[in-house]
Design a protein around this motif. Structure first.
Motif, mmCIF file in Angstrom:
data_model
loop_
_atom_site.group_PDB
_atom_site.id
_atom_site.type_symbol
_atom_site.label_atom_id
_atom_site.label_comp_id
_atom_site.label_asym_id
_atom_site.label_seq_id
_atom_site.Cartn_x
_atom_site.Cartn_y
_atom_site.Cartn_z
ATOM 1 N N HIS A 215 22.279 21.766 -6.464
ATOM 2 C CA HIS A 215 23.530 21.794 -5.708
ATOM 3 C C HIS A 215 23.658 23.135 -4.972
ATOM 4 O O HIS A 215 23.929 23.183 -3.770
ATOM 5 C CB HIS A 215 24.734 21.589 -6.631
ATOM 6 N N LYS A 219 23.203 23.897 -0.895
ATOM 7 C CA LYS A 219 24.308 24.571 -0.208
ATOM 8 C C LYS A 219 23.815 25.827 0.504
ATOM 9 O O LYS A 219 24.256 26.128 1.620
ATOM 10 C CB LYS A 219 25.405 24.924 -1.207
ATOM 11 N N ARG A 246 20.704 7.880 -6.709
ATOM 12 C CA ARG A 246 21.487 8.867 -7.460
ATOM 13 C C ARG A 246 21.409 10.232 -6.782
ATOM 14 O O ARG A 246 22.421 10.936 -6.661
ATOM 15 C CB ARG A 246 20.967 8.968 -8.894
ATOM 16 N N LYS A 249 23.721 10.289 -3.813
ATOM 17 C CA LYS A 249 25.137 10.345 -4.155
ATOM 18 C C LYS A 249 25.523 11.682 -4.781
ATOM 19 O O LYS A 249 26.578 12.243 -4.476
ATOM 20 C CB LYS A 249 25.481 9.198 -5.104
ATOM 21 N N GLU A 250 24.666 12.186 -5.688
ATOM 22 C CA GLU A 250 25.027 13.386 -6.450
ATOM 23 C C GLU A 250 24.730 14.686 -5.712
ATOM 24 O O GLU A 250 25.304 15.726 -6.047
ATOM 25 C CB GLU A 250 24.316 13.381 -7.803
ATOM 26 N N TYR A 251 23.855 14.632 -4.731
ATOM 27 C CA TYR A 251 23.495 15.854 -4.016
ATOM 28 C C TYR A 251 23.843 15.765 -2.529
ATOM 29 O O TYR A 251 24.670 16.530 -2.035
ATOM 30 C CB TYR A 251 21.997 16.160 -4.203
ATOM 31 N N GLU A 253 25.464 13.512 -0.589
ATOM 32 C CA GLU A 253 26.821 13.132 -0.180
ATOM 33 C C GLU A 253 27.871 14.138 -0.646
ATOM 34 O O GLU A 253 28.944 14.217 -0.062
ATOM 35 C CB GLU A 253 27.149 11.729 -0.708
ATOM 36 N N ARG A 254 27.555 14.910 -1.666
ATOM 37 C CA ARG A 254 28.503 15.937 -2.121
ATOM 38 C C ARG A 254 28.449 17.197 -1.261
ATOM 39 O O ARG A 254 29.401 17.972 -1.224
ATOM 40 C CB ARG A 254 28.222 16.314 -3.580
ATOM 41 N N ILE A 255 27.315 17.402 -0.614
ATOM 42 C CA ILE A 255 27.134 18.638 0.147
ATOM 43 C C ILE A 255 27.381 18.435 1.631
ATOM 44 O O ILE A 255 27.900 19.310 2.310
ATOM 45 C CB ILE A 255 25.712 19.185 -0.108
#
Length: 263
Positions: A215, A219, A246, A249-251, A253-255
Motif C-alpha cells: 500500500h 502510494k 483481490r 480491490k485491496e491495492y 482501487e484503494r490507491i
C-alpha cells in the motif's frame, strides 16, 4: 496517465502464452511479461496478440554474461535477435540479467565491462525505440553467485552508460532481500528506473502475504508520478484469478480513483 499493471508468465502454472494473454484481457491488465522468447513460435503468438488485443510488453535478453568481456560479441548478437523479437511481439522493454560474479577479476573491472557493453547496445535500442533494463537480483535466497545485487550499483552503471534507452528494472522483492530500504531507494534512483516488479517476502508470494507494505509502496510511486509498468512477478499461493481480483480491490482501487486506473 498512471502506472500500468502487468501479469508475468507463469502466473497460471502449466498454461501457455495464449492462455496468459487471455487472462490479461479478462482481468483488464496492461499486458504480459514473458521471459524466454526463443521458445515461442513468434508468428503464431503475434496472431494471438492481434486476436486477443493484448500484447507482450516485456521480454528477456538471452542469458549471456554481461561481466565477461570475452562474451561481449555473443551478448550483442543476442541483443540484436531479442530486439527483433520485441518488435514482432510489441514489447517496449527488454530485461537483461548480468551473469554471475567472475572469480579472479575485480568487481570494478566487471562493472566497467558491463558499462562498455551497454554503451554499444544503447544506440541499437535508441534506433528501435526500446529500453534495455538491467535487473539487480538477490543472492541470499534465489540467485547465488549473481553479480548485480544492489540498486546503488545498478544506478551507477546506468549513469555511466548515460542513455535514456538503458535503465533499471527495480524488483521490490529482490531488493527487500538484498538491502531493504525500499521506498527510499526507489525514490533515490527513480530517474533511472523504467519498470518495477512486485512480490512479497518471504516466498516471493502475491502481495499481502508477507512483510512488504505494498500500500505504501504504490502510494510512493503515485507521488513520484510513475507512469510505467508494474509487473506482478509473484507466486500465487491461492487461486490466481481470485488473487488478481483481490489485488485489484485491496491495492489498485484503494490507491487510485477507478477512472484513473489504466487497463
Amino acid at each position: 496517465m498512471t502506472m500500468q499493471f502487468t501479469l508475468c508468465f507463469g502466473a497460471y502454472q502449466g498454461k501457455d502464452v495464449t492462455y496468459h494473454l487471455e487472462k490479461v484481457r479478462d482481468h483488464q491488465l496492461a499486458g504480459l511479461e514473458f521471459y524466454r522468447w526463443w521458445n515461442l513460435d513468434l508468428s503464431a503468438v503475434k496472431k494471438d496478440i492481434e486476436r486477443i488485443d493484448k500484447r507482450i510488453v516485456s521480454i528477456c535478453a538471452r542469458y549471456i554474461s554481461l561481466v565477461d568481456e570475452t562474451l561481449r560479441d555473443s551478448f550483442i548478437a543476442g541483443i540484436r535477435e531479442t530486439i527483433e523479437a520485441a518488435k514482432s511481439l510489441g514489447a517496449t522493454s527488454i530485461v537483461t540479467q548480468t551473469g554471475d560474479l567472475l572469480s579472479g577479476v575485480t568487481r570494478e573491472k566487471q562493472m566497467n565491462t558491463m558499462v562498455e557493453t551497454l554503451k554499444v547496445c544503447a544506440p541499437l535500442f535508441e534506433k528501435a525505440g526500446l529500453v534495455l533494463e538491467i535487473e539487480p537480483l538477490n543472492t541470499l535466497v534465489n540467485h547465488p553467485g549473481y553479480f548485480l545485487q544492489h540498486s546503488d550499483e545498478a544506478y551507477r552503471i546506468v549513469q555511466e552508460v548515460d542513455s535514456p534507452h538503458v535503465q533499471i528494472c527495480f524488483d521490490f522483492y529482490h531488493q527487500q532481500v538484498s538491502e531493504g530500504n525500499l521506498i527510499s531507494n526507489a525514490r533515490k534512483y527513480f530517474d533511472k528506473i523504467n519498470h518495477f516488479h512486485i512480490a512479497d517476502h518471504p516466498g516471493r508470494t502475491e502481495p499481502g502475504l508477507g512483510e512488504i507494505n505494498y500500500h505504501n509502496i504504490l502510494k510512493a510511486l503515485v507521488e513520484l508520478d510513475f507512469t510505467g509498468l508494474v509487473g506482478l512477478e509473484c507466486k500465487f499461493i491461492n487461486d490466481t484469478d481470485e488473487s488478481i481480483e483481490r489485488f485489484k480491490k485491496e491495492y489498485i482501487e484503494r490507491i487510485f480513483p477507478l477512472e484513473e486506473v489504466t487497463p
